[in-house]
Design an enzyme around this catalytic site. Structure first.
Site, PDB file in Angstrom:
ATOM      1  N   ASP A 277       0.935  -0.695  -0.314  1.00 50.01           N
ATOM      2  CA  ASP A 277      -0.184   0.056   0.240  1.00 50.01           C
ATOM      3  C   ASP A 277       0.609   1.301  -0.028  1.00 50.01           C
ATOM      4  O   ASP A 277       2.402   1.389   0.138  1.00 50.01           O
ATOM      5  CB  ASP A 277      -0.688  -0.044   1.455  1.00 50.01           C
ATOM      6  CG  ASP A 277      -1.930  -1.063   0.851  1.00 50.01           C
ATOM      7  OD1 ASP A 277      -1.561  -1.871   0.637  1.00 50.01           O
ATOM      8  OD2 ASP A 277      -2.629  -1.112   1.689  1.00 50.01           O
ATOM      9  N   ASP A 278       0.398   2.251  -0.640  1.00 49.21           N
ATOM     10  CA  ASP A 278       0.548   3.423   0.000  1.00 49.21           C
ATOM     11  C   ASP A 278       1.869   4.325  -1.227  1.00 49.21           C
ATOM     12  O   ASP A 278       2.329   5.305  -0.697  1.00 49.21           O
ATOM     13  CB  ASP A 278       1.398   3.891   1.089  1.00 49.21           C
ATOM     14  CG  ASP A 278       0.412   3.337   2.439  1.00 49.21           C
ATOM     15  OD1 ASP A 278      -0.875   4.053   1.703  1.00 49.21           O
ATOM     16  OD2 ASP A 278       0.353   3.141   3.710  1.00 49.21           O
TER      17      ASP A 278
ATOM     18  N   HIS B 295      -5.720   3.224  -4.364  1.00 48.84           N
ATOM     19  CA  HIS B 295      -5.708   3.443  -2.806  1.00 48.84           C
ATOM     20  C   HIS B 295      -6.031   4.779  -2.187  1.00 48.84           C
ATOM     21  O   HIS B 295      -5.860   5.394  -0.857  1.00 48.84           O
ATOM     22  CB  HIS B 295      -4.283   3.265  -2.402  1.00 48.84           C
ATOM     23  CG  HIS B 295      -3.874   2.482  -0.887  1.00 48.84           C
ATOM     24  ND1 HIS B 295      -4.890   1.954  -0.086  1.00 48.84           N
ATOM     25  CD2 HIS B 295      -3.416   3.041   0.329  1.00 48.84           C
ATOM     26  CE1 HIS B 295      -4.050   1.850   1.192  1.00 48.84           C
ATOM     27  NE2 HIS B 295      -4.024   2.585   1.234  1.00 48.84           N
TER      28      HIS B 295
ATOM     29  N   HIS C 133      -6.436   9.588   1.282  1.00 53.25           N
ATOM     30  CA  HIS C 133      -6.260   7.817   2.312  1.00 53.25           C
ATOM     31  C   HIS C 133      -6.833   8.187   3.429  1.00 53.25           C
ATOM     32  O   HIS C 133      -6.373   8.667   4.640  1.00 53.25           O
ATOM     33  CB  HIS C 133      -4.078   8.276   2.162  1.00 53.25           C
ATOM     34  CG  HIS C 133      -4.275   6.698   3.526  1.00 53.25           C
ATOM     35  ND1 HIS C 133      -4.437   6.683   4.513  1.00 53.25           N
ATOM     36  CD2 HIS C 133      -3.526   5.563   2.953  1.00 53.25           C
ATOM     37  CE1 HIS C 133      -3.496   5.125   4.998  1.00 53.25           C
ATOM     38  NE2 HIS C 133      -3.519   5.108   3.957  1.00 53.25           N
TER      39      HIS C 133
ATOM     40  N   HIS D 177       3.601  -2.492   3.029  1.00 58.38           N
ATOM     41  CA  HIS D 177       3.210  -1.519   2.936  1.00 58.38           C
ATOM     42  C   HIS D 177       5.270  -0.729   1.748  1.00 58.38           C
ATOM     43  O   HIS D 177       5.531  -0.517   2.762  1.00 58.38           O
ATOM     44  CB  HIS D 177       2.768   0.243   4.066  1.00 58.38           C
ATOM     45  CG  HIS D 177       1.527  -0.348   4.718  1.00 58.38           C
ATOM     46  ND1 HIS D 177       1.118  -0.877   5.475  1.00 58.38           N
ATOM     47  CD2 HIS D 177       0.765   0.722   4.189  1.00 58.38           C
ATOM     48  CE1 HIS D 177      -0.405  -0.648   5.506  1.00 58.38           C
ATOM     49  NE2 HIS D 177      -0.531  -0.126   4.751  1.00 58.38           N
TER      50      HIS D 177
END
Length: 426
Positions: free
Chosen positions: A154-155, A204, A208, A311
């Site tokens: 992620d991210d 994503h 966020h 991540h």
């Protein structure tokens, strides 16, 4: 992950750019116009120095401000028309909690009165993954193939991920990259590298935030503009997404489904993003990896595989991925992108790019030959590793240590990570 991982105040993005701009006078000139050139940069300081990307410059005013909850941009008739066209598919479920506290996951004024039956299939409440609204598919929380780990991060795109992506390339390892729209706008060439290296790109969200806290328009815009940003920069339109913090309910799922996005969750959490916060230590994250590995070794996944949340966020999270890669490879029979695990061979709306089937992937065909979508203004599709090393999986794995964070936060931390990995891979 906590929102402060990305910014600490409304001016934080500007502050980061100012800090990064300071470095510009101390680094040598590199090719900051193509994905290939960007992939060759071995200095994390230079990687995290802002650069101009013409397609994004030309699109100024057509996207929401980065790192703020997205809304439909004024005079964006296409977005407004799309929003209006799908509203009839959205259930009458109100946003959870009260903004601004709920944007960061504070639902304390809401959960006491929320029905214990969880009518909205709210993951944050009880980790519900089978929607209660008719017509919505179940979330992908695990993968069907035995002894298989759905592998993803992620991210991203992280501005200094070259060493990490080099490591994945050297191991011929593909993954699913869940990209934040605001990061894509900040680091477009880094976003292009995911496709060039054969990874699967998913959404994503734009800023966020906890998605169930948002209004209908905000939920739509968080999806829509992230998809538009990835299309503008990378040349593909994703068909998958992961909710930040796992925060999703049937209202949010309905928006995702209407926009052609399948929802991906997880069954195990490395908690890598929480290291150094509260009472979570680096050793706790190690223990979470080790616990998953132990379960794989004792046969927990002999009938069906699983997904672990990890991540691309910073130095520590990427170094942990490298540190435990060999152990995961030994414990699981296969590590594959999410789309490969479910035989989703068409990962994007565009039809000129394909993922291999699961059988193709485990037989050694980790990418499918053929045309690769071309982003606006991009020159070419393939990248070369910056380290020039052939150390393979036995070099950096298990040897990369977490560098200390300092007052510069994630920028300095990711710089330290790349320096550390590059030293090992050289």
């Amino acid at each position: 992950m906590r929102l402060s991982s990305f910014f600490t105040s409304p001016s934080a993005v500007s502050s980061t750019l100012l800090v990064a701009s300071f470095f510009a006078s101390t680094v040598s000139a590199q090719d900051r116009t193509t994905e290939q050139g960007e992939a060759q940069i071995t200095s994390a300081t230079e990687e995290c120095t802002p650069y101009y990307y013409a397609p994004i410059g030309a699109a100024a005013g057509k996207f929401p401000p980065i790192w703020t909850p997205a809304t439909i941009v004024a005079n964006d008739t296409n977005a407004q028309a799309k929003y209006n066209s799908i509203l009839g598919q959205i259930p009458n479920i109100p946003p959870k909690g009260t903004q601004p506290a709920s944007l960061e996951g504070d639902f304390s004024n809401f959960t006491p009165t929320y029905p214990a039956t969880d009518p909205d299939c709210w993951w944050t409440y009880d980790q519900c993954t089978t929607p209660k609204l008719a017509g919505l598919p179940p979330d992908l929380a695990g993968v069907p193939e035995p002894q298989t780990l759905g592998y993803g991060f992620d991210d991203g795109p992280n501005c200094s991920h070259n060493a990490f992506y080099d490591y994945l390339s050297q191991n011929n390892q593909k993954a699913t990259m869940f990209y934040i729209g605001s990061n894509v706008m900040d680091w477009p060439l880094e976003a292009q590298r995911a496709l060039a290296d054969g990874h699967e790109i998913c959404v994503h969200t734009w800023s966020h935030r906890y998605m169930t806290s948002l209004t209908n328009e905000e939920v739509f815009a968080e999806f829509y503009y992230t998809m538009q940003a990835i299309k503008l920069v990378v040349g593909v339109t994703p068909t998958c997404w992961r909710p930040p913090f796992g925060d999703v309910d049937d209202r949010v799922r309905a928006f995702a489904h209407a926009l052609g996005l399948r929802t991906i969750i997880w069954q195990y959490d490395s908690n890598d993003w929480r290291a150094g916060t509260g009472n979570i230590t680096d050793a706790d994250v190690d223990a979470n990896y080790q616990a998953l590995i132990a379960r794989a070794q004792n046969g927990t996944f002999n009938n069906a595989g699983t997904i672990m949340l990890t991540h691309e966020l910073n130095n520590f999270t990427m170094s942990e991925a490298v540190k435990f890669y060999d152990q995961l490879k030994a414990a699981f029979k296969y590590l594959v992108p999410m789309g490969v695990a479910i035989n989703q061979t068409q990962p994007y709306v565009e039809t000129n790019y394909s993922l291999p089937t699961f059988e193709e992937y485990i037989s050694g065909t980790t990418t499918v030959s053929g045309g690769t979508p071309q982003a606006s203004g991009a020159a070419g599709q393939s990248s070369s590793t910056g380290s020039g090393s052939d150390s393979g999986s036995s070099g950096a794995s298990g040897a990369v240590s977490k560098m200390a964070f300092d007052g510069m936060g994630a920028l300095a931390a990711t710089a330290a990570f790349v320096g550390g990995v590059m030293g090992l891979l050289a």
